[in-house]
Design an enzyme around this catalytic site. Structure first.
Site: not given
Length: 314
Positions: A231, A260, A281
Protein backbone atom coordinates in the site's frame (compact mmCIF):
# COMPACT_ATOMS: atom_id res chain seq x y z
CA UNK A 1 -32.26 -9.71 -7.21
CA UNK A 2 -30.81 -6.50 -8.65
CA UNK A 3 -27.01 -6.52 -8.77
CA UNK A 4 -25.13 -3.31 -9.61
CA UNK A 5 -21.40 -3.24 -10.40
CA UNK A 6 -20.10 0.29 -9.82
CA UNK A 7 -16.60 0.13 -11.32
CA UNK A 8 -16.54 -2.73 -13.81
CA UNK A 9 -13.56 -1.15 -15.59
CA UNK A 10 -11.38 -2.36 -12.72
CA UNK A 11 -12.25 -5.93 -13.75
CA UNK A 12 -10.56 -5.49 -17.14
CA UNK A 13 -13.31 -6.81 -19.43
CA UNK A 14 -13.46 -10.11 -17.55
CA UNK A 15 -16.73 -11.96 -18.17
CA UNK A 16 -19.36 -11.27 -15.52
CA UNK A 17 -21.65 -14.09 -16.65
CA UNK A 18 -21.40 -15.74 -13.23
CA UNK A 19 -22.89 -12.61 -11.68
CA UNK A 20 -25.54 -12.27 -14.38
CA UNK A 21 -26.78 -15.78 -13.57
CA UNK A 22 -27.64 -14.63 -10.05
CA UNK A 23 -30.04 -11.85 -10.94
CA UNK A 24 -30.57 -8.71 -12.98
CA UNK A 25 -27.07 -7.30 -13.57
CA UNK A 26 -26.30 -3.64 -14.30
CA UNK A 27 -22.69 -2.61 -14.86
CA UNK A 28 -21.08 0.82 -14.89
CA UNK A 29 -17.47 1.18 -15.96
CA UNK A 30 -16.81 3.87 -13.34
CA UNK A 31 -19.01 5.67 -10.84
CA UNK A 32 -18.50 9.10 -9.29
CA UNK A 33 -19.73 9.74 -5.77
CA UNK A 34 -22.53 12.01 -7.00
CA UNK A 35 -23.83 9.18 -9.21
CA UNK A 36 -23.85 6.55 -6.48
CA UNK A 37 -27.34 6.99 -5.03
CA UNK A 38 -29.14 7.16 -8.37
CA UNK A 39 -27.34 4.10 -9.72
CA UNK A 40 -27.91 2.00 -6.59
CA UNK A 41 -31.46 3.09 -5.76
CA UNK A 42 -32.98 -0.27 -6.72
CA UNK A 43 -29.97 -2.43 -5.94
CA UNK A 44 -30.15 -5.42 -3.61
CA UNK A 45 -26.45 -6.10 -4.11
CA UNK A 46 -23.71 -3.58 -4.93
CA UNK A 47 -20.28 -4.66 -6.15
CA UNK A 48 -17.56 -2.05 -5.65
CA UNK A 49 -13.81 -2.09 -5.89
CA UNK A 50 -12.88 1.46 -4.89
CA UNK A 51 -16.14 3.46 -4.90
CA UNK A 52 -16.76 4.75 -1.36
CA UNK A 53 -20.03 3.73 0.30
CA UNK A 54 -20.44 5.64 3.55
CA UNK A 55 -23.14 6.07 6.15
CA UNK A 56 -24.86 8.88 4.25
CA UNK A 57 -25.14 6.70 1.14
CA UNK A 58 -26.42 3.68 3.05
CA UNK A 59 -29.15 5.78 4.68
CA UNK A 60 -30.47 6.60 1.20
CA UNK A 61 -30.43 3.01 -0.07
CA UNK A 62 -33.14 1.18 1.93
CA UNK A 63 -33.26 -1.76 -0.50
CA UNK A 64 -29.53 -2.50 -0.25
CA UNK A 65 -28.85 -5.84 1.44
CA UNK A 66 -25.28 -6.76 0.47
CA UNK A 67 -22.11 -4.89 -0.47
CA UNK A 68 -19.50 -7.04 -2.21
CA UNK A 69 -16.05 -5.48 -2.16
CA UNK A 70 -14.13 -6.60 -5.26
CA UNK A 71 -10.88 -6.53 -3.32
CA UNK A 72 -9.38 -7.50 0.03
CA UNK A 73 -9.19 -4.06 1.60
CA UNK A 74 -12.46 -2.52 2.77
CA UNK A 75 -11.40 1.00 3.76
CA UNK A 76 -13.92 2.39 1.23
CA UNK A 77 -16.85 0.91 3.18
CA UNK A 78 -18.16 2.29 6.47
CA UNK A 79 -18.42 -1.06 8.25
CA UNK A 80 -20.05 0.20 11.48
CA UNK A 81 -22.68 1.99 9.38
CA UNK A 82 -23.30 -1.18 7.38
CA UNK A 83 -23.90 -3.07 10.61
CA UNK A 84 -26.26 -0.39 11.84
CA UNK A 85 -28.24 -0.53 8.59
CA UNK A 86 -28.25 -4.35 8.57
CA UNK A 87 -26.26 -4.46 5.32
CA UNK A 88 -23.94 -7.42 4.88
CA UNK A 89 -20.42 -6.76 3.60
CA UNK A 90 -18.09 -9.30 2.01
CA UNK A 91 -14.61 -9.09 0.57
CA UNK A 92 -12.27 -11.46 -1.29
CA UNK A 93 -8.90 -12.54 0.10
CA UNK A 94 -6.08 -14.53 -1.45
CA UNK A 95 -7.23 -14.29 -5.07
CA UNK A 96 -4.26 -12.17 -6.16
CA UNK A 97 -1.41 -13.87 -4.31
CA UNK A 98 0.24 -15.50 -7.37
CA UNK A 99 -0.09 -12.26 -9.30
CA UNK A 100 1.43 -10.08 -6.58
CA UNK A 101 4.27 -12.52 -5.97
CA UNK A 102 5.10 -12.60 -9.68
CA UNK A 103 5.11 -8.81 -9.94
CA UNK A 104 7.23 -8.51 -6.81
CA UNK A 105 9.92 -10.63 -8.43
CA UNK A 106 9.52 -8.82 -11.74
CA UNK A 107 10.56 -5.65 -9.92
CA UNK A 108 13.33 -7.39 -7.99
CA UNK A 109 14.88 -9.14 -10.99
CA UNK A 110 14.70 -6.03 -13.16
CA UNK A 111 16.42 -3.91 -10.53
CA UNK A 112 19.10 -6.47 -9.71
CA UNK A 113 19.76 -7.25 -13.36
CA UNK A 114 19.29 -3.70 -14.67
CA UNK A 115 17.13 -5.33 -17.34
CA UNK A 116 15.19 -2.12 -17.99
CA UNK A 117 18.42 -0.30 -18.82
CA UNK A 118 19.59 -3.00 -21.23
CA UNK A 119 16.20 -3.05 -22.97
CA UNK A 120 16.36 0.74 -23.34
CA UNK A 121 19.85 0.56 -24.81
CA UNK A 122 18.84 -2.15 -27.29
CA UNK A 123 15.89 -0.03 -28.41
CA UNK A 124 18.32 2.85 -28.97
CA UNK A 125 20.61 0.73 -31.12
CA UNK A 126 23.55 0.50 -28.74
CA UNK A 127 23.98 -3.27 -29.05
CA UNK A 128 24.74 -2.84 -32.74
CA UNK A 129 27.61 -0.53 -31.75
CA UNK A 130 29.16 -3.00 -29.28
CA UNK A 131 32.78 -4.03 -29.97
CA UNK A 132 32.03 -7.51 -28.52
CA UNK A 133 29.16 -9.99 -28.64
CA UNK A 134 27.42 -8.59 -25.53
CA UNK A 135 27.17 -5.41 -23.52
CA UNK A 136 28.24 -5.25 -19.88
CA UNK A 137 27.47 -1.62 -19.14
CA UNK A 138 25.50 -2.29 -15.96
CA UNK A 139 25.86 -4.77 -13.15
CA UNK A 140 23.80 -7.96 -13.23
CA UNK A 141 23.28 -9.36 -9.73
CA UNK A 142 21.70 -12.60 -8.57
CA UNK A 143 19.03 -13.11 -5.93
CA UNK A 144 20.90 -16.22 -4.79
CA UNK A 145 22.94 -15.49 -1.70
CA UNK A 146 21.20 -12.19 -1.00
CA UNK A 147 19.39 -11.47 2.27
CA UNK A 148 15.74 -10.71 1.58
CA UNK A 149 13.69 -9.17 4.39
CA UNK A 150 9.91 -9.53 4.47
CA UNK A 151 7.93 -6.76 6.17
CA UNK A 152 4.42 -8.14 6.66
CA UNK A 153 4.37 -11.92 7.00
CA UNK A 154 0.82 -12.74 6.01
CA UNK A 155 -0.14 -14.95 3.10
CA UNK A 156 1.58 -12.68 0.58
CA UNK A 157 4.73 -12.31 2.63
CA UNK A 158 4.92 -16.07 3.12
CA UNK A 159 4.46 -16.69 -0.60
CA UNK A 160 7.22 -14.21 -1.46
CA UNK A 161 9.48 -15.86 1.12
CA UNK A 162 8.89 -19.27 -0.47
CA UNK A 163 9.83 -18.05 -3.94
CA UNK A 164 12.83 -16.12 -2.61
CA UNK A 165 14.07 -19.30 -0.93
CA UNK A 166 13.72 -21.14 -4.24
CA UNK A 167 15.92 -18.47 -5.82
CA UNK A 168 18.54 -19.17 -3.15
CA UNK A 169 18.02 -16.07 -1.02
CA UNK A 170 18.43 -16.00 2.74
CA UNK A 171 15.02 -14.88 3.99
CA UNK A 172 14.53 -12.98 7.22
CA UNK A 173 11.18 -11.94 8.69
CA UNK A 174 10.90 -8.48 10.19
CA UNK A 175 9.07 -7.98 13.45
CA UNK A 176 6.63 -5.07 13.60
CA UNK A 177 8.32 -1.74 14.13
CA UNK A 178 8.80 -0.96 17.80
CA UNK A 179 8.04 -4.52 18.95
CA UNK A 180 10.31 -7.11 20.54
CA UNK A 181 11.09 -9.83 17.98
CA UNK A 182 9.15 -13.06 18.29
CA UNK A 183 10.89 -16.37 17.74
CA UNK A 184 11.93 -16.73 14.12
CA UNK A 185 11.92 -12.99 13.46
CA UNK A 186 14.42 -10.15 13.62
CA UNK A 187 13.84 -6.62 14.80
CA UNK A 188 12.59 -4.08 12.30
CA UNK A 189 15.87 -2.18 12.58
CA UNK A 190 17.99 -5.30 12.03
CA UNK A 191 15.95 -6.18 8.94
CA UNK A 192 16.61 -2.74 7.48
CA UNK A 193 20.32 -2.81 8.28
CA UNK A 194 21.11 -6.32 7.05
CA UNK A 195 18.85 -6.86 4.04
CA UNK A 196 19.96 -6.62 0.43
CA UNK A 197 16.32 -6.69 -0.65
CA UNK A 198 13.36 -5.47 1.41
CA UNK A 199 9.86 -6.43 0.27
CA UNK A 200 6.85 -4.77 1.94
CA UNK A 201 3.60 -6.74 2.32
CA UNK A 202 1.93 -5.26 5.41
CA UNK A 203 -1.40 -3.40 5.44
CA UNK A 204 -1.59 0.37 5.69
CA UNK A 205 -2.64 1.35 9.21
CA UNK A 206 -1.87 4.27 11.48
CA UNK A 207 0.94 2.11 12.87
CA UNK A 208 2.48 1.38 9.46
CA UNK A 209 1.95 4.80 7.83
CA UNK A 210 5.34 6.31 6.95
CA UNK A 211 7.06 3.47 8.78
CA UNK A 212 9.90 3.72 6.26
CA UNK A 213 11.04 7.33 5.97
CA UNK A 214 14.40 9.14 5.83
CA UNK A 215 15.65 7.72 9.14
CA UNK A 216 14.87 4.15 8.11
CA UNK A 217 16.19 4.58 4.56
CA UNK A 218 19.51 5.76 5.98
CA UNK A 219 19.74 2.52 7.97
CA UNK A 220 19.71 0.47 4.77
CA UNK A 221 22.74 -0.66 2.83
CA UNK A 222 23.68 1.65 -0.06
CA UNK A 223 23.46 -1.45 -2.28
CA UNK A 224 19.97 -2.43 -1.06
CA UNK A 225 16.72 -2.28 -3.03
CA UNK A 226 13.27 -1.64 -1.62
CA UNK A 227 10.05 -3.13 -3.04
CA UNK A 228 6.51 -2.01 -2.19
CA UNK A 229 3.60 -3.91 -3.71
CA UNK A 230 1.47 -3.46 -0.56
CA UNK A 231 0.00 0.00 0.00
CA UNK A 232 1.11 3.53 -0.71
CA UNK A 233 1.75 5.54 2.43
CA UNK A 234 3.78 2.83 4.14
CA UNK A 235 6.90 4.40 2.64
CA UNK A 236 7.32 8.17 2.75
CA UNK A 237 7.36 9.08 -0.93
CA UNK A 238 9.32 12.33 -0.70
CA UNK A 239 11.98 10.68 1.46
CA UNK A 240 12.26 7.73 -0.92
CA UNK A 241 12.66 10.00 -3.95
CA UNK A 242 15.40 11.90 -2.12
CA UNK A 243 17.13 8.67 -1.08
CA UNK A 244 17.12 7.42 -4.67
CA UNK A 245 18.38 10.72 -6.05
CA UNK A 246 21.24 10.77 -3.54
CA UNK A 247 22.12 7.06 -3.83
CA UNK A 248 21.25 6.39 -0.20
CA UNK A 249 19.90 3.07 -1.50
CA UNK A 250 20.51 1.45 -4.86
CA UNK A 251 16.95 1.24 -6.15
CA UNK A 252 13.25 0.80 -5.53
CA UNK A 253 10.31 -0.90 -7.16
CA UNK A 254 6.96 0.67 -6.29
CA UNK A 255 3.50 -0.42 -7.45
CA UNK A 256 1.40 1.71 -5.08
CA UNK A 257 1.18 5.36 -4.10
CA UNK A 258 -0.50 7.21 -1.24
CA UNK A 259 -3.02 8.75 -3.66
CA UNK A 260 -4.14 6.89 -6.76
CA UNK A 261 -4.23 7.52 -9.62
CA UNK A 262 -0.85 9.21 -9.28
CA UNK A 263 -0.95 12.95 -8.85
CA UNK A 264 1.24 15.10 -11.06
CA UNK A 265 3.23 16.44 -8.11
CA UNK A 266 3.82 13.08 -6.42
CA UNK A 267 7.58 12.87 -5.71
CA UNK A 268 7.86 9.34 -7.11
CA UNK A 269 5.70 10.05 -10.16
CA UNK A 270 7.96 13.03 -10.91
CA UNK A 271 11.20 11.14 -10.31
CA UNK A 272 13.07 10.38 -13.55
CA UNK A 273 16.08 8.41 -12.31
CA UNK A 274 16.52 4.90 -13.68
CA UNK A 275 16.94 3.38 -10.19
CA UNK A 276 13.16 3.56 -9.66
CA UNK A 277 10.66 1.23 -11.28
CA UNK A 278 7.16 2.66 -10.82
CA UNK A 279 4.14 0.66 -11.98
CA UNK A 280 0.46 1.75 -11.79
CA UNK A 281 -0.98 -0.57 -9.11
CA UNK A 282 -0.97 -3.61 -11.39
CA UNK A 283 0.55 -6.28 -9.14
CA UNK A 284 -2.88 -7.70 -8.25
CA UNK A 285 -4.31 -7.61 -11.75
CA UNK A 286 -3.24 -10.66 -13.73
CA UNK A 287 -5.94 -12.04 -16.00
CA UNK A 288 -6.13 -15.18 -13.87
CA UNK A 289 -6.34 -13.13 -10.67
CA UNK A 290 -9.36 -11.14 -11.86
CA UNK A 291 -11.11 -14.31 -13.03
CA UNK A 292 -10.65 -15.74 -9.52
CA UNK A 293 -11.93 -12.47 -8.05
CA UNK A 294 -15.18 -12.54 -10.05
CA UNK A 295 -15.73 -16.18 -9.19
CA UNK A 296 -15.29 -15.44 -5.49
CA UNK A 297 -17.74 -12.53 -5.63
CA UNK A 298 -20.32 -14.82 -7.24
CA UNK A 299 -19.78 -17.41 -4.52
CA UNK A 300 -20.19 -14.71 -1.86
CA UNK A 301 -23.53 -13.66 -3.33
CA UNK A 302 -24.71 -17.28 -3.61
CA UNK A 303 -23.80 -17.91 0.01
CA UNK A 304 -25.68 -14.79 1.10
CA UNK A 305 -28.78 -15.87 -0.83
CA UNK A 306 -28.64 -19.25 0.91
CA UNK A 307 -28.34 -17.66 4.35
CA UNK A 308 -24.72 -18.69 4.76
CA UNK A 309 -21.84 -16.49 5.83
CA UNK A 310 -18.88 -16.50 3.44
CA UNK A 311 -16.10 -13.92 3.57
CA UNK A 312 -18.43 -11.83 5.72
CA UNK A 313 -17.03 -8.75 7.44
CA UNK A 314 -20.46 -7.54 8.60
Amino acid sequence: MNIVVLDAATLADTSLDELAQLGSLTCYNLTNQHELIERCQDADVVVTNKVVINQQAMAQLPQLKLICVAATGTNNIDLPAAKAHNIAVTNVAGYSTPSVVQHTFTLITNLLGNTHKYIRDCQQGLWQQSPMFCRLDYSFNEIAGKTLAIIGYGSLGKAVAEVATAFGAHVIISERKGHTPREGRVSFEQALKTADIISVHCPLTEETRDQIAAHELNMMKPSAILINTARGGIINEADLASALANNVIAGAGVDVLSKEPAEADNPLARYTGDNLLLTPHIAWASKESIIRLVKEIALNIKAFNQGNERNRLV
